[in-house]
Design an enzyme around this catalytic site. Structure first.
Site, PDB file in Angstrom:
ATOM      1  N   THR A  66       0.885  -1.246  -0.026  1.00 55.18           N
ATOM      2  CA  THR A  66      -0.092  -0.023  -0.138  1.00 55.18           C
ATOM      3  C   THR A  66       0.920   1.239   0.029  1.00 55.18           C
ATOM      4  O   THR A  66       0.325   2.184   0.074  1.00 55.18           O
ATOM      5  CB  THR A  66      -1.100  -0.053   1.289  1.00 55.18           C
ATOM      6  OG1 THR A  66      -0.215  -0.510   2.431  1.00 55.18           O
ATOM      7  CG2 THR A  66      -1.916  -0.862   1.144  1.00 55.18           C
ATOM      8  N   TYR A 129       1.643   1.603  -8.047  1.00 52.15           N
ATOM      9  CA  TYR A 129       0.623   1.076  -7.230  1.00 52.15           C
ATOM     10  C   TYR A 129      -0.707   0.951  -7.874  1.00 52.15           C
ATOM     11  O   TYR A 129      -1.392  -0.256  -7.820  1.00 52.15           O
ATOM     12  CB  TYR A 129       0.339   1.932  -5.982  1.00 52.15           C
ATOM     13  CG  TYR A 129      -0.750   1.629  -5.092  1.00 52.15           C
ATOM     14  CD1 TYR A 129      -0.700   0.516  -4.173  1.00 52.15           C
ATOM     15  CD2 TYR A 129      -1.880   2.503  -5.035  1.00 52.15           C
ATOM     16  CE1 TYR A 129      -1.847   0.269  -3.363  1.00 52.15           C
ATOM     17  CE2 TYR A 129      -2.971   2.195  -4.137  1.00 52.15           C
ATOM     18  CZ  TYR A 129      -3.228   0.935  -3.480  1.00 52.15           C
ATOM     19  OH  TYR A 129      -4.058   0.732  -2.508  1.00 52.15           O
TER      20      TYR A 129
HETATM   21  N1  LIG Z   1      -5.472   2.557   2.803  1.00 55.46           N
HETATM   22  C1  LIG Z   1      -6.332   3.177   1.803  1.00 55.46           C
HETATM   23  O1  LIG Z   1      -6.553   4.562   1.808  1.00 55.46           O
HETATM   24  C2  LIG Z   1      -7.044   2.322   0.782  1.00 55.46           C
HETATM   25  C3  LIG Z   1      -7.698   2.956  -0.049  1.00 55.46           C
HETATM   26  C4  LIG Z   1      -7.923   2.307  -1.128  1.00 55.46           C
HETATM   27  C5  LIG Z   1      -8.210   0.724  -1.336  1.00 55.46           C
HETATM   28  N2  LIG Z   1      -7.269   0.333  -0.351  1.00 55.46           N
HETATM   29  C6  LIG Z   1      -7.020  -1.151  -0.615  1.00 55.46           C
HETATM   30  O2  LIG Z   1      -7.397  -1.698   0.927  1.00 55.46           O
HETATM   31  C7  LIG Z   1      -6.867  -2.885   1.179  1.00 55.46           C
HETATM   32  C8  LIG Z   1      -6.265  -2.706   2.689  1.00 55.46           C
HETATM   33  O3  LIG Z   1      -5.669  -1.667   2.667  1.00 55.46           O
HETATM   34  P1  LIG Z   1      -4.781  -1.283   4.090  1.00 55.46           P
HETATM   35  O4  LIG Z   1      -4.684   0.253   3.936  1.00 55.46           O
HETATM   36  O5  LIG Z   1      -5.594  -1.803   5.241  1.00 55.46           O
HETATM   37  O6  LIG Z   1      -3.473  -1.861   4.154  1.00 55.46           O
HETATM   38  P2  LIG Z   1      -2.421  -1.762   5.161  1.00 55.46           P
HETATM   39  O7  LIG Z   1      -2.804  -1.128   6.428  1.00 55.46           O
HETATM   40  O8  LIG Z   1      -1.090  -1.124   4.614  1.00 55.46           O
HETATM   41  O9  LIG Z   1      -2.217  -3.232   5.543  1.00 55.46           O
HETATM   42  C9  LIG Z   1      -1.559  -4.093   4.623  1.00 55.46           C
HETATM   43  C10 LIG Z   1      -1.547  -5.553   5.125  1.00 55.46           C
HETATM   44  O10 LIG Z   1      -0.748  -6.321   4.527  1.00 55.46           O
HETATM   45  C11 LIG Z   1       0.088  -7.212   5.003  1.00 55.46           C
HETATM   46  N3  LIG Z   1       1.385  -7.531   4.178  1.00 55.46           N
HETATM   47  C12 LIG Z   1       2.161  -6.636   3.809  1.00 55.46           C
HETATM   48  N4  LIG Z   1       3.091  -7.254   2.937  1.00 55.46           N
HETATM   49  C13 LIG Z   1       3.066  -8.400   3.435  1.00 55.46           C
HETATM   50  C14 LIG Z   1       3.578  -9.858   2.944  1.00 55.46           C
HETATM   51  N5  LIG Z   1       4.661 -10.141   2.104  1.00 55.46           N
HETATM   52  N6  LIG Z   1       3.150 -11.049   3.536  1.00 55.46           N
HETATM   53  C15 LIG Z   1       2.210 -11.037   4.306  1.00 55.46           C
HETATM   54  N7  LIG Z   1       1.205  -9.901   4.609  1.00 55.46           N
HETATM   55  C16 LIG Z   1       1.745  -8.768   4.111  1.00 55.46           C
HETATM   56  C17 LIG Z   1       0.613  -6.287   6.251  1.00 55.46           C
HETATM   57  O11 LIG Z   1       1.188  -6.996   7.275  1.00 55.46           O
HETATM   58  P3  LIG Z   1       2.473  -6.286   8.131  1.00 55.46           P
HETATM   59  O12 LIG Z   1       1.845  -5.537   9.061  1.00 55.46           O
HETATM   60  O13 LIG Z   1       2.995  -7.513   8.596  1.00 55.46           O
HETATM   61  O14 LIG Z   1       3.381  -5.796   7.179  1.00 55.46           O
HETATM   62  C18 LIG Z   1      -0.819  -5.607   6.785  1.00 55.46           C
HETATM   63  O15 LIG Z   1      -1.478  -6.495   7.504  1.00 55.46           O
HETATM   64  C19 LIG Z   1      -5.734  -3.066   0.169  1.00 55.46           C
HETATM   65  O16 LIG Z   1      -6.163  -3.657  -0.932  1.00 55.46           O
HETATM   66  C20 LIG Z   1      -5.675  -1.636  -0.460  1.00 55.46           C
HETATM   67  O17 LIG Z   1      -5.274  -1.537  -1.849  1.00 55.46           O
HETATM   68  C21 LIG Z   1      -6.671   1.002   0.916  1.00 55.46           C
END
Ligand SMILES: NC(=O)c1ccc[n+]([C@@H]2O[C@H](COP(=O)([O-])OP(=O)(O)OC[C@H]3O[C@@H](n4cnc5c(N)ncnc54)[C@H](OP(=O)(O)O)[C@@H]3O)[C@@H](O)[C@H]2O)c1
Length: 286
Positions: A66, A129
């Site tokens: 992300t 991204y």
């Molecule tokens: N945040 C936003 O504003 C936003 C907006 C639109 C869409 N989205 C989408 O919503 C979804 C969730 O986003 P989020 O913001 O909740 O993401 P996030 O807080 O960055 O969390 C990402 C998760 O992925 C895990 N992860 C990363 N690399 C990994 C790996 N190599 N193996 C296993 N786990 C891994 C992380 O674990 P660790 O903590 O161990 O790294 C964390 O639990 C994503 O699909 C994103 O594209 C987010």
């Protein structure tokens, strides 16, 4: 499908993942949220065994790369997480009759439109991204099945992990005057609402691509201002342009999502982002 056992990838530490755990547990689901050290999501055989042994009915994929700017430098890792992982999870779920709830982003759009993007609009990402997230959608939608739900959302804030709103409030506490971009407009969305609305779609047993966001739109500057007002700060915010704050990745100037399809299928209206923000900030202050 109202309850059963669900595996939440990203449920241990992710912003959305933890909200899904919270909401689904409250709705009566048995939740499994193993960390990276406990389950290798990329290992097809291990995943199949895990799903069978635990009788998993639904897999929610909230794992992603992300870091929008970081992805420009770490293209390979961004594609590994945002395209290759969905491909693996898709195969496992399709072959084992498990429902897959996968998340994507408003950054698949180029921001040239001036009205909200529907699921019919052509994606044209501006960044690594955005491109890698679109590649994840494409790889799943190439072989769709009844149990596949792809949900695009945007501009997330919510409990359990730091996020834009939390950062703005923390910075205001230090007494700094904040400068925030006003020429990017999107759909601020609360993770808890997104999780609840996702469950409504799951319960309708629908499949395909959806946009799910809170109602309304804002610039980053408006979102920051409203956050500070909610938190009781009178600190002013200086609006700046994207040019004043150069970032490695290009972002869409306008990426508001149209959630009409969600409303039509679920029968629910997403609540306004301002209302969701007030709830979140008030709880944060407690
Ligand atoms: N945040 C936003 O504003 C936003 C907006 C639109 C869409 N989205 C989408 O919503 C979804 C969730 O986003 P989020 O913001 O909740 O993401 P996030 O807080 O960055 O969390 C990402 C998760 O992925 C895990 N992860 C990363 N690399 C990994 C790996 N190599 N193996 C296993 N786990 C891994 C992380 O674990 P660790 O903590 O161990 O790294 C964390 O639990 C994503 O699909 C994103 O594209 C987010």
């Amino acid at each position: 499908m109202n309850t059963g056992t669900a595996l939440i990838a990203g449920g241990r530490t992710g912003l959305l993942g933890q909200a899904l755990v919270h909401v689904m547990q409250q709705a009566g689901w048995t939740i499994l949220a193993p960390g990276r050290d406990e389950l290798d999501l990329f290992d097809l055989r291990q995943m199949e065994n895990y799903i069978r042994i635990n009788n998993v009915k639904l897999l929610a994929n909230a794992v992603a790369f992300t870091g929008v700017d970081q992805a420009e430098d770490e293209q390979q890792e961004a594609y590994r997480l945002n395209r290759d992982l969905p491909a693996i999870l898709g195969k496992v779920c399709r072959e084992n009759n498990v429902r897959l709830l996968h998340y994507s982003t408003d950054y698949v759009f180029d921001g040239k439109k001036q009205t909200p993007y529907t699921t019919e609009d052509e994606p044209r990402p501006l960044s690594v991204y955005g491109n890698s997230k679109l590649a994840g959608e494409v790889v799943l939608m190439k072989k769709p099945w009844d149990g596949l739900l792809v949900i695009r959302s945007a501009w997330l804030f919510g409990p359990f992990k730091t996020n834009f709103v939390h950062k703005m409030i923390s910075m205001a506490k230090t007494g700094k005057v904040l400068s925030v971009i006003h020429d990017q407009v999107g759909s601020p969305t609360c993770t808890l609402d997104l999780a609840r609305y996702s469950m409504e779609l799951v319960n309708k047993e629908t499949s395909g691509l959806y946009h799910v966001v809170n109602k309304g739109q804002a610039s980053w500057c408006e979102l920051a201002s409203e956050s500070l007002i909610c938190a009781g700060f009178s600190t002013g915010i200086t609006p700046i342009t994207s040019r004043d704050f150069p970032q490695k990745a290009r972002r869409p100037a306008y990426s508001v999502l149209d959630a009409a399809k969600f409303t039509m299928v679920s029968g629910s209206q997403a609540r306004p982002w301002v209302q969701a923000l007030h709830d979140y900030v008030f709880k944060l202050q407690e």
